[in-house]
Design a protein around this motif. Structure first.
Motif, PDB file in Angstrom:
ATOM      1  N   LEU A 237       0.827  -1.203   0.000  1.00 57.99           N
ATOM      2  CA  LEU A 237       0.000   0.000   0.000  1.00 57.99           C
ATOM      3  C   LEU A 237       0.863   1.256   0.000  1.00 57.99           C
ATOM      4  O   LEU A 237       1.843   1.350   0.737  1.00 57.99           O
ATOM      5  N   ASN A 238       0.475   2.213  -0.807  1.00 56.97           N
ATOM      6  CA  ASN A 238       1.230   3.452  -0.974  1.00 56.97           C
ATOM      7  C   ASN A 238       0.736   4.514   0.012  1.00 56.97           C
ATOM      8  O   ASN A 238       0.345   5.619  -0.371  1.00 56.97           O
ATOM      9  N   HIS A 239       0.758   4.157   1.292  1.00 57.50           N
ATOM     10  CA  HIS A 239       0.233   5.044   2.333  1.00 57.50           C
ATOM     11  C   HIS A 239       1.070   4.933   3.593  1.00 57.50           C
ATOM     12  O   HIS A 239       1.696   3.900   3.853  1.00 57.50           O
ATOM     13  N   SER A 240       1.005   5.989   4.397  1.00 54.36           N
ATOM     14  CA  SER A 240       1.613   5.930   5.718  1.00 54.36           C
ATOM     15  C   SER A 240       0.776   5.018   6.607  1.00 54.36           C
ATOM     16  O   SER A 240      -0.441   4.861   6.409  1.00 54.36           O
ATOM     17  N   ALA A 241       1.435   4.424   7.612  1.00 55.47           N
ATOM     18  CA  ALA A 241       0.717   3.561   8.550  1.00 55.47           C
ATOM     19  C   ALA A 241      -0.365   4.339   9.291  1.00 55.47           C
ATOM     20  O   ALA A 241      -1.443   3.805   9.583  1.00 55.47           O
ATOM     21  N   LEU A 242      -0.095   5.613   9.579  1.00 56.63           N
ATOM     22  CA  LEU A 242      -1.080   6.413  10.321  1.00 56.63           C
ATOM     23  C   LEU A 242      -2.334   6.694   9.497  1.00 56.63           C
ATOM     24  O   LEU A 242      -3.435   6.754  10.042  1.00 56.63           O
ATOM     25  N   TYR A 243      -2.180   6.864   8.182  1.00 54.55           N
ATOM     26  CA  TYR A 243      -3.386   7.055   7.365  1.00 54.55           C
ATOM     27  C   TYR A 243      -4.218   5.780   7.342  1.00 54.55           C
ATOM     28  O   TYR A 243      -5.451   5.829   7.410  1.00 54.55           O
ATOM     29  N   LEU A 244      -3.573   4.634   7.281  1.00 56.48           N
ATOM     30  CA  LEU A 244      -4.310   3.366   7.321  1.00 56.48           C
ATOM     31  C   LEU A 244      -4.986   3.195   8.675  1.00 56.48           C
ATOM     32  O   LEU A 244      -6.112   2.690   8.763  1.00 56.48           O
ATOM     33  N   ASP A 245      -4.311   3.611   9.740  1.00 54.50           N
ATOM     34  CA  ASP A 245      -4.943   3.619  11.074  1.00 54.50           C
ATOM     35  C   ASP A 245      -6.192   4.499  11.057  1.00 54.50           C
ATOM     36  O   ASP A 245      -7.230   4.157  11.636  1.00 54.50           O
ATOM     37  N   PHE A 246      -6.075   5.640  10.413  1.00 59.63           N
ATOM     38  CA  PHE A 246      -7.185   6.592  10.313  1.00 59.63           C
ATOM     39  C   PHE A 246      -8.381   5.967   9.597  1.00 59.63           C
ATOM     40  O   PHE A 246      -9.533   6.123  10.020  1.00 59.63           O
ATOM     41  N   LEU A 247      -8.122   5.241   8.517  1.00 53.82           N
ATOM     42  CA  LEU A 247      -9.216   4.629   7.756  1.00 53.82           C
ATOM     43  C   LEU A 247     -10.013   3.637   8.589  1.00 53.82           C
ATOM     44  O   LEU A 247     -11.233   3.525   8.435  1.00 53.82           O
ATOM     45  N   GLU A 248      -9.317   2.903   9.470  1.00 54.91           N
ATOM     46  CA  GLU A 248     -10.053   1.912  10.254  1.00 54.91           C
ATOM     47  C   GLU A 248     -10.400   2.400  11.654  1.00 54.91           C
ATOM     48  O   GLU A 248     -10.799   1.607  12.521  1.00 54.91           O
ATOM     49  N   GLY A 249     -10.280   3.707  11.898  1.00 50.16           N
ATOM     50  CA  GLY A 249     -10.772   4.285  13.142  1.00 50.16           C
ATOM     51  C   GLY A 249      -9.839   4.227  14.327  1.00 50.16           C
ATOM     52  O   GLY A 249     -10.251   4.524  15.455  1.00 50.16           O
ATOM     53  N   LYS A 250      -8.577   3.883  14.130  1.00 54.03           N
ATOM     54  CA  LYS A 250      -7.620   3.841  15.233  1.00 54.03           C
ATOM     55  C   LYS A 250      -7.033   5.218  15.524  1.00 54.03           C
ATOM     56  O   LYS A 250      -6.445   5.430  16.585  1.00 54.03           O
ATOM     57  N   GLN A 251      -7.142   6.125  14.557  1.00 53.28           N
ATOM     58  CA  GLN A 251      -6.645   7.486  14.687  1.00 53.28           C
ATOM     59  C   GLN A 251      -7.707   8.432  14.134  1.00 53.28           C
ATOM     60  O   GLN A 251      -8.526   8.053  13.298  1.00 53.28           O
ATOM     61  N   ASP A 252      -7.671   9.680  14.597  1.00 51.48           N
ATOM     62  CA  ASP A 252      -8.510  10.702  13.984  1.00 51.48           C
ATOM     63  C   ASP A 252      -7.646  11.934  13.729  1.00 51.48           C
ATOM     64  O   ASP A 252      -6.782  12.269  14.546  1.00 51.48           O
ATOM     65  N   PHE A 253      -7.831  12.553  12.592  1.00 53.44           N
ATOM     66  CA  PHE A 253      -7.009  13.687  12.197  1.00 53.44           C
ATOM     67  C   PHE A 253      -7.870  14.839  11.701  1.00 53.44           C
ATOM     68  O   PHE A 253      -9.023  14.656  11.307  1.00 53.44           O
ATOM     69  N   GLU A 254      -7.262  16.015  11.692  1.00 53.37           N
ATOM     70  CA  GLU A 254      -7.832  17.162  11.001  1.00 53.37           C
ATOM     71  C   GLU A 254      -7.420  17.066   9.522  1.00 53.37           C
ATOM     72  O   GLU A 254      -6.363  16.541   9.194  1.00 53.37           O
ATOM     73  N   CYS A 255      -8.256  17.608   8.642  1.00 52.42           N
ATOM     74  CA  CYS A 255      -7.917  17.652   7.224  1.00 52.42           C
ATOM     75  C   CYS A 255      -6.829  18.698   6.979  1.00 52.42           C
ATOM     76  O   CYS A 255      -6.788  19.734   7.640  1.00 52.42           O
ATOM     77  N   THR A 256      -5.934  18.401   6.046  1.00 50.01           N
ATOM     78  CA  THR A 256      -4.867  19.338   5.671  1.00 50.01           C
ATOM     79  C   THR A 256      -4.975  19.604   4.172  1.00 50.01           C
ATOM     80  O   THR A 256      -4.139  19.145   3.380  1.00 50.01           O
ATOM     81  N   PRO A 257      -5.997  20.341   3.736  1.00 50.19           N
ATOM     82  CA  PRO A 257      -6.246  20.492   2.292  1.00 50.19           C
ATOM     83  C   PRO A 257      -5.174  21.259   1.550  1.00 50.19           C
ATOM     84  O   PRO A 257      -4.977  21.046   0.348  1.00 50.19           O
ATOM     85  N   TRP A 258      -4.459  22.167   2.235  1.00 50.89           N
ATOM     86  CA  TRP A 258      -3.439  22.964   1.549  1.00 50.89           C
ATOM     87  C   TRP A 258      -2.204  22.159   1.152  1.00 50.89           C
ATOM     88  O   TRP A 258      -1.384  22.625   0.378  1.00 50.89           O
TER      89      TRP A 258
END
Length: 334
Positions: A237-258
């Motif tokens: 997978l071409n993603h950071s581990a934290l983003y994958l955590d985010f997808l399955e609800g283990k982490q929550d983040f603010e959006c960084t659109p810029w």
């Protein structure tokens, strides 16, 4: 798996520079859309809803390169529309590689066999082929039979020619965990693509079909089940581990659109690729005139169910780089 080593080094050096310069907002990736025209009419996308006069336009090479140079981002995603319909997309690619950028060219791959001879394999270049499921599911998503088989044949051709090939898969509320497992297993184990990018379906406001987008809890349950039994670690997978955590609800983040801005024939899009609340001529103007605090979950209703990688992967990357533990995890685990 995370990013390839050469891109990890490039990104790490770039982030260190931004920290030393004490910049609060800066792009990690620029998404350049040199045209809106496409040879497909996917149900979850609205790019071809533009007027015919707009669909005929093609961004000049100099304009595309200047926008990337202005932003300073180390990585570029050439998107659209279908970039291979642009008569000078190969020259845009060459000019960006010449300037040391890492370039991914996003394509449905239908036209790839016709144009592949215009490109050469490069350590900083990859095809990004859209695959939204196995045969029946993918062809339904793009609203045309036979496209899955064409995309698979093109991937095999590009791999045989020595190119890096990534895939991009978007999943919607009519996808099950098993659907995700089957397509990622196929891409990972049988086609052996180099990297796989995934994202929950985002509520793109111009999409003709507005009934297929996932809610936050739906997304978390879908990916939690798909990632189970160690599958997440085996997939490239071409993603950071934290983003994958985010997808399955283990982490929550603010959006960084810029951090992943979008530049098109209309200019720099406010505030992100998914919403068009106006355009600016320069990236600095985008930073200075966009009310960033007005966007995100709980602030703008359009953002409430969005968990797309273009908004949250940068947050995860920045969180990874600021933590020694997460940086080590990014290298050693998925």
């Amino acid at each position: 798996m995370g990013l390839p080593l050469n891109l990890t080094v490039k990104m790490g050096s770039y982030l260190l520079k931004q920290k030393l310069l004490r910049r609060e907002k800066f792009p990690l990736i620029v998404e350049v859309e040199p045209l809106f025209a496409c040879n497909l009419a996917c149900a979850g996308c609205g790019k071809i809803q533009h007027p015919a006069s707009v669909l005929k336009q093609r961004m000049p090479v100099e304009q595309a390169v200047a926008a990337v140079e202005e932003s300073g981002a180390p990585m570029v995603s050439l998107a659209g529309g279908e970039p291979l319909m642009h008569p000078q997309i190969d020259e845009i690619t060459r000019q960006l590689l010449k300037r040391g950028k890492f370039v991914v060219l996003c394509t449905n791959a239908v036209l790839l066999p016709k144009h592949i001879h215009k490109f050469k394999p490069h350590r900083n270049f990859a095809w990004m082929v859209h695959i939204d499921g196995l045969q029946e599911r993918h062809d339904e998503s793009v609203s045309k039979d036979g496209v899955f088989d064409q995309a698979v044949a093109a991937i095999k051709q590009a791999k045989a020619a020595g190119f890096q090939v990534y895939t991009n898969s978007t999943f919607f509320n009519n996808d099950s965990p098993q659907d995700i497992i089957e397509v990622l297993d196929y891409l990972n184990d049988e086609l052996k693509v180099d990297r796989m990018q995934i994202s929950p379906g985002y509520a793109y406001e111009k999409a003709p079909d507005q009934d297929r987008f996932l809610g936050v809890e739906q997304t978390r349950q879908l990916f939690k089940k798909a990632f189970g039994d160690g599958r997440r670690k085996k997939w490239r997978l071409n993603h950071s581990a934290l983003y994958l955590d985010f997808l399955e609800g283990k982490q929550d983040f603010e959006c960084t659109p810029w951090a992943i801005p979008s530049y098109s024939l209309k200019g720099w899009q406010k505030p992100c690729y998914l919403m068009a609340d106006g355009y600016t001529e320069t990236y600095q103007e985008l930073l200075d005139t966009t009310e960033w605090d007005n966007y995100g979950r709980g602030k703008d209703a359009r953002c409430d169910n969005c968990m797309a990688h273009c908004g949250y992967e940068p947050t995860a990357v920045l969180a990874t780089m600021s933590s020694l533990r997460e940086s080590i995890r990014a290298v050693t685990a998925g």
